[in-house]
Structure formats: structure tokens, C-alpha cells
Motif scaffolding. Sequence first.
Motif, PDB file in Angstrom:
ATOM      1  N   GLY A 373       0.807  -1.210   0.000  1.00 19.90           N
ATOM      2  CA  GLY A 373       0.000   0.000   0.000  1.00 19.90           C
ATOM      3  C   GLY A 373       0.839   1.259   0.000  1.00 19.90           C
ATOM      4  N   LEU A 374       0.151   2.392  -0.071  1.00 17.79           N
ATOM      5  CA  LEU A 374       0.850   3.689  -0.117  1.00 17.79           C
ATOM      6  C   LEU A 374       1.543   3.999   1.200  1.00 17.79           C
ATOM      7  CD1 LEU A 374       1.403   6.240  -1.808  1.00 17.79           C
ATOM      8  CD2 LEU A 374      -0.687   7.221  -0.858  1.00 17.79           C
ATOM      9  N   LYS A 375       0.930   3.605   2.301  1.00 26.63           N
ATOM     10  CA  LYS A 375       1.526   3.870   3.609  1.00 26.63           C
ATOM     11  C   LYS A 375       2.848   3.129   3.777  1.00 26.63           C
ATOM     12  CE  LYS A 375       0.313   3.913   8.517  1.00 26.63           C
ATOM     13  NZ  LYS A 375      -0.757   3.619   9.504  1.00 26.63           N
ATOM     14  N   GLY A 376       2.889   1.860   3.377  1.00 22.79           N
ATOM     15  CA  GLY A 376       4.127   1.098   3.477  1.00 22.79           C
ATOM     16  C   GLY A 376       5.195   1.560   2.506  1.00 22.79           C
ATOM     17  N   LEU A 377       4.775   2.283   1.473  1.00 17.81           N
ATOM     18  CA  LEU A 377       5.732   2.794   0.499  1.00 17.81           C
ATOM     19  C   LEU A 377       6.377   4.091   0.951  1.00 17.81           C
ATOM     20  CD1 LEU A 377       6.734   2.205  -2.481  1.00 17.81           C
ATOM     21  CD2 LEU A 377       5.002   3.847  -3.196  1.00 17.81           C
ATOM     22  N   ILE A 378       5.621   4.926   1.661  1.00 20.90           N
ATOM     23  CA  ILE A 378       6.087   6.271   1.992  1.00 20.90           C
ATOM     24  C   ILE A 378       6.585   6.385   3.428  1.00 20.90           C
ATOM     25  CG2 ILE A 378       5.385   8.692   2.158  1.00 20.90           C
ATOM     26  CD1 ILE A 378       5.645   7.630  -0.693  1.00 20.90           C
ATOM     27  N   LYS A 379       5.938   5.717   4.367  1.00 19.70           N
ATOM     28  CA  LYS A 379       6.227   5.922   5.788  1.00 19.70           C
ATOM     29  C   LYS A 379       7.641   5.510   6.216  1.00 19.70           C
ATOM     30  CE  LYS A 379       2.275   7.325   7.835  1.00 19.70           C
ATOM     31  NZ  LYS A 379       2.147   8.344   8.887  1.00 19.70           N
ATOM     32  N   PRO A 380       8.175   4.342   5.760  1.00 21.28           N
ATOM     33  CA  PRO A 380       9.494   3.930   6.261  1.00 21.28           C
ATOM     34  C   PRO A 380      10.578   4.951   5.933  1.00 21.28           C
ATOM     35  CG  PRO A 380       8.426   2.122   5.095  1.00 21.28           C
ATOM     36  CD  PRO A 380       7.626   3.341   4.825  1.00 21.28           C
ATOM     37  N   SER A 381      11.567   5.047   6.825  1.00 20.35           N
ATOM     38  CA  SER A 381      12.720   5.908   6.560  1.00 20.35           C
ATOM     39  C   SER A 381      13.537   5.326   5.411  1.00 20.35           C
ATOM     40  CB  SER A 381      13.584   6.024   7.815  1.00 20.35           C
ATOM     41  OG  SER A 381      14.114   4.746   8.153  1.00 20.35           O
ATOM     42  N   MET A 382      14.462   6.122   4.912  1.00 14.31           N
ATOM     43  CA  MET A 382      15.277   5.662   3.790  1.00 14.31           C
ATOM     44  C   MET A 382      16.084   4.417   4.169  1.00 14.31           C
ATOM     45  SD  MET A 382      15.998   6.356   0.621  1.00 14.31           S
ATOM     46  CE  MET A 382      15.763   8.091   0.277  1.00 14.31           C
ATOM     47  N   LYS A 383      16.609   4.407   5.384  1.00 16.68           N
ATOM     48  CA  LYS A 383      17.399   3.266   5.835  1.00 16.68           C
ATOM     49  C   LYS A 383      16.543   2.016   5.951  1.00 16.68           C
ATOM     50  CE  LYS A 383      20.213   1.609   9.691  1.00 16.68           C
ATOM     51  NZ  LYS A 383      20.734   1.902  11.044  1.00 16.68           N
ATOM     52  N   ARG A 384      15.350   2.157   6.545  1.00 16.42           N
ATOM     53  CA  ARG A 384      14.485   0.997   6.729  1.00 16.42           C
ATOM     54  C   ARG A 384      14.009   0.457   5.384  1.00 16.42           C
ATOM     55  NH1 ARG A 384      11.595  -1.875  10.208  1.00 16.42           N
ATOM     56  NH2 ARG A 384       9.472  -2.489   9.688  1.00 16.42           N
ATOM     57  N   PHE A 385      13.629   1.336   4.465  1.00 16.32           N
ATOM     58  CA  PHE A 385      13.177   0.880   3.146  1.00 16.32           C
ATOM     59  C   PHE A 385      14.308   0.166   2.418  1.00 16.32           C
ATOM     60  CE2 PHE A 385      12.377   1.274  -1.367  1.00 16.32           C
ATOM     61  CZ  PHE A 385      11.025   0.961  -1.466  1.00 16.32           C
ATOM     62  N   TYR A 386      15.508   0.702   2.534  1.00 11.75           N
ATOM     63  CA  TYR A 386      16.659   0.084   1.865  1.00 11.75           C
ATOM     64  C   TYR A 386      16.913  -1.316   2.424  1.00 11.75           C
ATOM     65  CZ  TYR A 386      21.442  -0.593   0.254  1.00 11.75           C
ATOM     66  OH  TYR A 386      22.581  -1.109  -0.317  1.00 11.75           O
ATOM     67  N   ASN A 387      16.871  -1.458   3.741  1.00  9.36           N
ATOM     68  CA  ASN A 387      17.146  -2.759   4.355  1.00  9.36           C
ATOM     69  C   ASN A 387      16.043  -3.789   4.066  1.00  9.36           C
ATOM     70  OD1 ASN A 387      19.558  -1.880   5.461  1.00  9.36           O
ATOM     71  ND2 ASN A 387      18.597  -1.194   7.361  1.00  9.36           N
ATOM     72  N   LEU A 388      14.801  -3.321   3.914  1.00 13.83           N
ATOM     73  CA  LEU A 388      13.683  -4.232   3.701  1.00 13.83           C
ATOM     74  C   LEU A 388      13.553  -4.696   2.247  1.00 13.83           C
ATOM     75  CD1 LEU A 388      10.806  -2.695   5.877  1.00 13.83           C
ATOM     76  CD2 LEU A 388      11.959  -4.872   6.239  1.00 13.83           C
ATOM     77  N   TYR A 389      13.703  -3.766   1.311  1.00 11.54           N
ATOM     78  CA  TYR A 389      13.330  -4.076  -0.070  1.00 11.54           C
ATOM     79  C   TYR A 389      14.480  -3.990  -1.069  1.00 11.54           C
ATOM     80  CZ  TYR A 389       8.736  -3.240   1.984  1.00 11.54           C
ATOM     81  OH  TYR A 389       7.629  -3.285   2.787  1.00 11.54           O
ATOM     82  N   VAL A 390      15.593  -3.399  -0.691  1.00 10.07           N
ATOM     83  CA  VAL A 390      16.688  -3.223  -1.655  1.00 10.07           C
ATOM     84  C   VAL A 390      17.869  -4.136  -1.320  1.00 10.07           C
ATOM     85  CG1 VAL A 390      18.271  -1.569  -2.718  1.00 10.07           C
ATOM     86  CG2 VAL A 390      15.965  -0.842  -2.053  1.00 10.07           C
ATOM     87  N   LYS A 391      18.299  -4.120  -0.090  1.00  9.12           N
ATOM     88  CA  LYS A 391      19.488  -4.866   0.307  1.00  9.12           C
ATOM     89  C   LYS A 391      19.364  -6.371   0.078  1.00  9.12           C
ATOM     90  CE  LYS A 391      22.766  -5.107   4.146  1.00  9.12           C
ATOM     91  NZ  LYS A 391      23.028  -4.671   5.547  1.00  9.12           N
ATOM     92  N   PRO A 392      18.195  -7.008   0.352  1.00  5.02           N
ATOM     93  CA  PRO A 392      18.109  -8.462   0.126  1.00  5.02           C
ATOM     94  C   PRO A 392      18.096  -8.862  -1.352  1.00  5.02           C
ATOM     95  CG  PRO A 392      16.447  -7.714   1.698  1.00  5.02           C
ATOM     96  CD  PRO A 392      17.003  -6.505   1.044  1.00  5.02           C
ATOM     97  N   TYR A 393      17.887  -7.906  -2.263  1.00  4.64           N
ATOM     98  CA  TYR A 393      17.788  -8.214  -3.691  1.00  4.64           C
ATOM     99  C   TYR A 393      18.828  -7.395  -4.448  1.00  4.64           C
ATOM    100  CZ  TYR A 393      13.263  -9.548  -1.773  1.00  4.64           C
ATOM    101  OH  TYR A 393      12.271 -10.078  -0.997  1.00  4.64           O
ATOM    102  N   PRO A 394      19.953  -8.011  -4.819  1.00  6.23           N
ATOM    103  CA  PRO A 394      21.023  -7.249  -5.485  1.00  6.23           C
ATOM    104  C   PRO A 394      20.571  -6.547  -6.756  1.00  6.23           C
ATOM    105  CG  PRO A 394      21.784  -9.444  -4.822  1.00  6.23           C
ATOM    106  CD  PRO A 394      20.315  -9.418  -4.600  1.00  6.23           C
ATOM    107  N   GLU A 395      19.613  -7.131  -7.495  1.00  4.57           N
ATOM    108  CA  GLU A 395      19.180  -6.502  -8.737  1.00  4.57           C
ATOM    109  C   GLU A 395      18.424  -5.196  -8.488  1.00  4.57           C
ATOM    110  OE1 GLU A 395      16.075  -9.687  -7.690  1.00  4.57           O
ATOM    111  OE2 GLU A 395      18.236  -9.355  -7.560  1.00  4.57           O
ATOM    112  N   CYS A 396      17.922  -5.023  -7.238  1.00  5.70           N
ATOM    113  CA  CYS A 396      17.199  -3.787  -6.916  1.00  5.70           C
ATOM    114  C   CYS A 396      18.142  -2.616  -6.665  1.00  5.70           C
ATOM    115  CB  CYS A 396      16.305  -3.999  -5.687  1.00  5.70           C
ATOM    116  SG  CYS A 396      14.907  -5.092  -6.001  1.00  5.70           S
ATOM    117  N   GLU A 397      19.438  -2.914  -6.479  1.00  7.50           N
ATOM    118  CA  GLU A 397      20.414  -1.833  -6.284  1.00  7.50           C
ATOM    119  C   GLU A 397      20.423  -0.904  -7.490  1.00  7.50           C
ATOM    120  OE1 GLU A 397      22.391  -0.836  -3.967  1.00  7.50           O
ATOM    121  OE2 GLU A 397      22.498  -2.427  -2.464  1.00  7.50           O
ATOM    122  N   ARG A 398      20.387  -1.501  -8.666  1.00  8.48           N
ATOM    123  CA  ARG A 398      20.412  -0.682  -9.893  1.00  8.48           C
ATOM    124  C   ARG A 398      19.115   0.115 -10.039  1.00  8.48           C
ATOM    125  NH1 ARG A 398      18.096  -1.506 -14.478  1.00  8.48           N
ATOM    126  NH2 ARG A 398      17.545  -3.641 -13.900  1.00  8.48           N
TER     127      ARG A 398
END
Length: 444
Positions: A373-398
Motif C-alpha cells: 500500500g501507499l503507507k508502506g511505500l512512503i512511511k518507512p525511513s530511507m534506511k528501513r526501506f533500503y534494508n527491507l526491499y533493496v538490500k536483500p535483492y542485489p538486482e534492486c540496487e540498480r
Amino acid sequence: MASNLKTFINLRGYPITLFNQNRSLSSKLLAPINQSHYRKRILLANLLQRYGFPPSSLQHFLSRNNHLLNSDLSETETSLGILLSLKLPQKSLVSLICDCPHVLRSEFLRKWRVPLSDCGKRGVTSSAVKSVLEHSSRIGFGPDKFYDCVRVLKGLGFCDSTVSRILSSFPGVLLVNEVEILRKIEFLVGIDIARDNIERFFHVFPEILGVGTETRLKPLLDEFMKMGFSKDDVKKEIAREPRVLGLELGELPRCLELINTLKCREVIRVSILSKGVFRAGFEVKLRVDCLCKYGLIHRDAFKVVWKEPRVILYEIEEIEKKIEFLTNRMGFHINCLADVPEYLGVNLQKQIVPRYNVIDYLKLKGGLGSDIGLKGLIKPSMKRFYNLYVKPYPECERIFGKRKEHVRVKSRHPAGLWKLMKPSSHLTTKEDVVNMKSFIGSLA
């Protein structure tokens, strides 16, 4: 015949054969009609496509306007040719037909063909032509009103661009008589608007021609005075921004009440009030109107501005870009802003777009267990969003971009402060060595 009747009674108890005969006969009669209807629908769709109608919206348009299938196809083509001869841009032509399909009536366009063909000579733009046709199709006035209105505006000394601006933004001026227009001018002169500046005033805010002088404009000025604003301040604000006179009675007090109850950092409050209380209240009105234009009710629009005061500091164009990205690209309804007003407070290109791209990629790959949802997309801090959705998936780094520097935890103290707090080093002399040895010897 009797044997047939007996057969019916023995088999079913009612005349099935006769019923089947009637049914087959009706299907034979309806088949050519249905085929003709379908064929005409295809021909009409092809005709509209030739004139630039997008294929994606044809089905919806034809289903809403079945009366076009009953009209003569050659007359529809003639009407489209007349509209094209008026030199309307393709986008404006399609928009006009979608909003007012009745403009395709041949008798309507024959009446307007000559007056609007002369618009190029009169300096009237295509957007003004579109507004006049749309308004005339809905209200039902004729070209004589158009001629009278243009004559009056030209007689007041307005240039072609101002006349076109008034007709395109407020086509209702065609129903306003000359006396009412002169009253508006006298009202503006009465609040010290220079006559040389009247044309600019109408160019910026043509909708004032539809506002009653006695019922709205004069009571609005009295309301400003009762709120404690001086006459000079009001005149100054009206001269700077003519749209101030578009305020509803009681609207500015409500906007100022919202500002007084804001719960925000002091620096944001100071920025909001930096140009004065009157202008701050008007800026709130503009943001509320912007949100309502996209479908929010007034109560929710005020709620969004109150919960996210930074919206008052953003330009209207920036807010519109965020809303269009929310509804068109992300697929959320405008009402989501009432629950997550923080969406309008973050940067579109630096935060919203990268986060959405990551979530959209993970959805396609099945990497999300449920919709965030929109709340889960906007509310997390940059660090939390990075650790949740970017760091576990190397292809998301790009996809997310090189943003590791943004997710680092900021130090509590400025860089290099430890050097200033480090005690100075002490050099050991021979005298210190002798003293230390004597001290150790006394302990032994």
C-alpha cells in the motif's frame, strides 16, 4: 392439423413446434438488423480513428453514445470535417467530442461554421473556439451572442489575446450583458485598480465576470475589513493577485484558522507566514482547490493540508505532478491522500519514483508476500526501506540507484570533533623519570 396438435400434446403438453417456428423466424429477422448495427459500429469506429480518435477509448465512447449509431454516417463525417476546418488541434478535437458528443450534430455545426471560421481573422485562438462550442452545445445559445460578446470586449479596448483568454477560461461571458461588464470595471476602479491595469486583471482572472458585484464582491471586501486587514493591504493583495476576489465568503477565515492550529516546526510556520497572513491564507485556499480539482472533498483537502503543512510551501505544479503520478502511474485513488498526506511532503524524483520502481519490480517477480500500500511505500525511513526491499535483492540496487550514502546513520557529533576533544600529549623528561623511580622505591 389435428395430428400435429396431438403430437404437441403427447410430447410436451404445449405447442413447442409452433414456438420454435416463431423463434426461428424472429432470429432470421433480427440477424440482418444485428449485422447492420455491428457493421455501422465498425464503420463509425474507423471514421473516428481516421480523425485521430485513440483506439483505446473508442469502445467506451461508443457504448456511452449509442445515438451516434442512429445518425447518418455521411453527416457525421461532414461534421468532423467542419471541426477539422476550424483548425482545432487533434487533442482538443478529441477532447471536445468526448466531452460534448452533441457537437457532431450537423445542424449545430452548420450554424456555427461561418462565425467560427472568421475567428482567425478576429484573433480568437483554437482553445477559445473549443470552449465556445462546448458551452453552446450544453447551454444552447447561438452565434449572435458570440458576435455581441466579441464586439463588447473589443469595444473596451481589449486585445485579441485577452479576448481569447476570457472566452477559453470563462465561456459563460457570452451570457453576460454589457451593463454587468461595465459594473465590474467600475468596481475595480473603485478599489484603486488603474484603468490601464483593467485588461491585465481580466486576463489573469476572467472568472470575475461571472461573480456578482452586489451579492459577492462588496460583501467580500467587508469581510476582509472585519477580519482586521487594512484597506491598503487588501488593495495591495488584490492588485498583486486578482484571484483573491474569487474567494468564497467565509473561506479566508477558515484558511487562517487552519494556519493558527498547525502543529509543525517553527521554521515551517515562519516560512508560511513570511509574506504576510493574508497571502498565507490565500495560498492555503489555492492548495485546497488543487486537491479538490482531482477529486478530494473539501473536508479531506483541509485535512491533508493540516497534517502536511509543507504542502503550503510547494508550488501548485509540483503538487499536480505528484498527484498525477499517484493516480496514473501508481494506480492509487486520490482518497489515499487523506490517510497518507505525507506522500505530498517527500521529493518525487529522489524518493517516490525510486521506491515505486523497486516495489513494482518485486511485485512482478513475486518477491512481495502482500500488497504494502501507499503507507508502506512512503512511511518507512530511507534506511528501513533500503534494508527491507533493496538490500536483500542485489538486482534492486540498480533500480533504486546509488543511494547508500543516504541510508548511513548520521553521526551525533560533527566530523573531526574527536580531534578537538583529544587531550594534548605530555613529553616525559629526565626529572619525571627520577621522581617516578623514587616514588616506586619508597613503596618497596
